[in-house]
Design an enzyme around this catalytic site. Sequence first.
Site, mmCIF file in Angstrom:
data_model
loop_
_atom_site.group_PDB
_atom_site.id
_atom_site.type_symbol
_atom_site.label_atom_id
_atom_site.label_comp_id
_atom_site.label_asym_id
_atom_site.label_seq_id
_atom_site.Cartn_x
_atom_site.Cartn_y
_atom_site.Cartn_z
ATOM 1 N N LYS A 184 -1.339 5.881 -1.628
ATOM 2 C CA LYS A 184 0.074 6.361 -1.767
ATOM 3 C C LYS A 184 1.035 5.624 -2.450
ATOM 4 C CE LYS A 184 3.825 7.248 1.644
ATOM 5 N NZ LYS A 184 4.397 7.325 3.009
ATOM 6 N N GLU A 190 -6.184 -4.164 -2.645
ATOM 7 C CA GLU A 190 -7.536 -3.933 -2.601
ATOM 8 C C GLU A 190 -7.729 -2.875 -3.593
ATOM 9 O OE1 GLU A 190 -5.602 -4.307 -0.093
ATOM 10 O OE2 GLU A 190 -6.804 -4.967 1.698
ATOM 11 N N GLY A 243 0.597 7.437 5.280
ATOM 12 C CA GLY A 243 -0.929 6.853 4.803
ATOM 13 C C GLY A 243 -1.630 7.452 5.973
ATOM 14 N N ARG A 244 -1.473 7.115 7.126
ATOM 15 C CA ARG A 244 -2.429 7.584 8.035
ATOM 16 C C ARG A 244 -2.508 9.052 8.673
ATOM 17 N NH1 ARG A 244 0.774 3.604 9.634
ATOM 18 N NH2 ARG A 244 2.335 3.966 11.511
ATOM 19 N N LYS A 488 -0.153 -9.426 3.623
ATOM 20 C CA LYS A 488 -0.317 -9.266 2.280
ATOM 21 C C LYS A 488 0.581 -10.221 1.269
ATOM 22 C CE LYS A 488 -0.275 -4.137 3.174
ATOM 23 N NZ LYS A 488 0.392 -2.964 2.956
HETATM 24 O O1 F6P Z 1 -2.644 -1.196 5.809
HETATM 25 C C1 F6P Z 1 -1.458 -0.869 5.316
HETATM 26 C C2 F6P Z 1 -1.305 0.399 4.617
HETATM 27 O O2 F6P Z 1 -0.069 0.481 4.213
HETATM 28 C C3 F6P Z 1 -1.926 1.765 5.574
HETATM 29 O O3 F6P Z 1 -0.647 2.165 6.196
HETATM 30 C C4 F6P Z 1 -2.198 2.721 4.312
HETATM 31 O O4 F6P Z 1 -3.064 3.706 4.883
HETATM 32 C C5 F6P Z 1 -2.906 1.701 3.517
HETATM 33 O O5 F6P Z 1 -2.498 0.228 3.623
HETATM 34 C C6 F6P Z 1 -3.417 2.134 2.334
HETATM 35 O O6 F6P Z 1 -2.044 2.248 1.441
HETATM 36 P P1 F6P Z 1 -2.196 3.004 0.251
HETATM 37 O O7 F6P Z 1 -2.552 4.424 0.555
HETATM 38 O O8 F6P Z 1 -0.548 3.084 -0.217
HETATM 39 O O9 F6P Z 1 -3.038 2.225 -0.784
#
Ligand code: F6P
Length: 525
Positions: A184, A190, A243-244, A488
Amino acid sequence: MSNEIFCRTPLDKMPEWAQFTQATQQANVKSDHLRILNAAGLSIDLSTQRHSQELDQAGETLLQARNFTQARQALFNGTKINTTENRAAWHTMLREPRPLPEVAHEYRRMLEFVRRTDSERRWRNIVHIGIGGSDWGVRLLTSAFGYTHMWRNIRFVANVDGHAIESGLAGLDPKETLVVVATKSFTTAETMANAQRALDWLKAGNVRNPFNQIIGITANPENARAWGIPDHNLFRFWDWVGGRFSLWSSVGVAAGLTVGTPVLAGLISGAHAMDQHFLNAPFAENAPVQLALAGIGNRSVLEYGSHNIAVYDSRLSQLVPYLQQLIMESLGKSVDHYGEPINVPTGPVVWGMPGTDAQHTFFQWLHQGSDGAPIDFIVCQEADHQWPSHHRKLLAHCLAQRQALWTGKSIETAYQENLADGKSEAEARLLAKHRALPGGRPSTLIVMPRLTPFALGALLALYEHKVFVQGLVWGLNPFDQWGVELGKQLAGNIEKEINGDSTQAKLHDSSTAHWINTFRNNHAS
Ligand code: F6P
């Protein structure tokens, strides 16, 4: 700002809460009645949860006092109910039969991309890179609907651990591989590290134009473009999709490429059917509402610290982590919308494993441990394999565990059984105490007719709305996740120090400083 929707009075100061608490405590622990709700094709059996007329009434009064109807409308209207991030949480819009034009446009683009790719029989392999909400849902869909065969291979790379990307790419032909980068924010450490590795791998594999083999799915197209992904390979969603809650968006494209776009369509219509149920069903028959109230009673009144998910379908092994993120990232909070402490226990630990494996792993604890945990048993009435006797066994195990948890076994019954087994009276008395089960342990049984995309969509939306109602009653914002930010931020600094920057000892506790130095020295040697 939509703060006005959320009640300012702390939950524990409300007379409606006192009433709900009392009604939960006084409700029958071992009632013998049937309470089955029907929602979007799912049967939800709450018979082994505490229940009484007074509790029903207290639950409804409590929800009204927390502005439930107004808040639910705000969710569906796209009001900015995510107050700390000043955004809507409008995932229901993604499931509307007639969504916003930009939603319909992106959905069509995704379908067209999959159609074209399939008709050209391109890409034997998909490497899906993403983490959290940009990962679990796609894993869930591919294991739920691709468990026997997928004509494309799919590998998932989420963890920054280099072993994950190493095994994700191992043995694949770069020229036959499509890399899907789902994020997102397009900033997640990562995902960015793994995407870079995959890009390097494509280049090393002599792929002439590697960015033709990478697609990006993001709410931050600027960053994705700056990284190199061309517009025609970019699929977007919007900051108002958490995201979730993003599986309903083009985040599902890798699932479309592996298990087919009809799966995505079915999933979305099942979720929409649950949305309609949540919007229209009266309180007493409203499945997300009743599940939420039962969960609040279990957590905040009866003080169960955790909630177990026992899914009796091996195809749904990824449901537990999916729900862990949905529930724990949403409800793992202790202050309300106004920053005031919430003085009752909030979101539980969520854990689980598919049954029957779970029975041989931790069910002992659930039956006789000192704490116990409410359980959601999830099962399909019909299986899709060719061994009906296996399915009958699976169903029997599921029902048996639930009954054992609820009815238990008295010391007297255990004693009589021991005598019948030929034990001496003294032995029988002693052993009876070990063999007795307290019972009265609550659970919910959710039955899907069979595992279709529609049923799974309805199930996931059921949990989403349950979480929404619980957040509303507790007074917290289920749509942010500030708690993960400090880690983070620290990781960024610590990484620099491990890489050689001098340790800023004053920024760390002594143990962390010690290990930064140890790892840096190791790394240098
Ligand atoms: O763990 C935190 C978070 O922001 C989640 O809410 C999200 O699903 C995940 O990291 C991945 O985020 P992104 O889709 O921005 O890479």
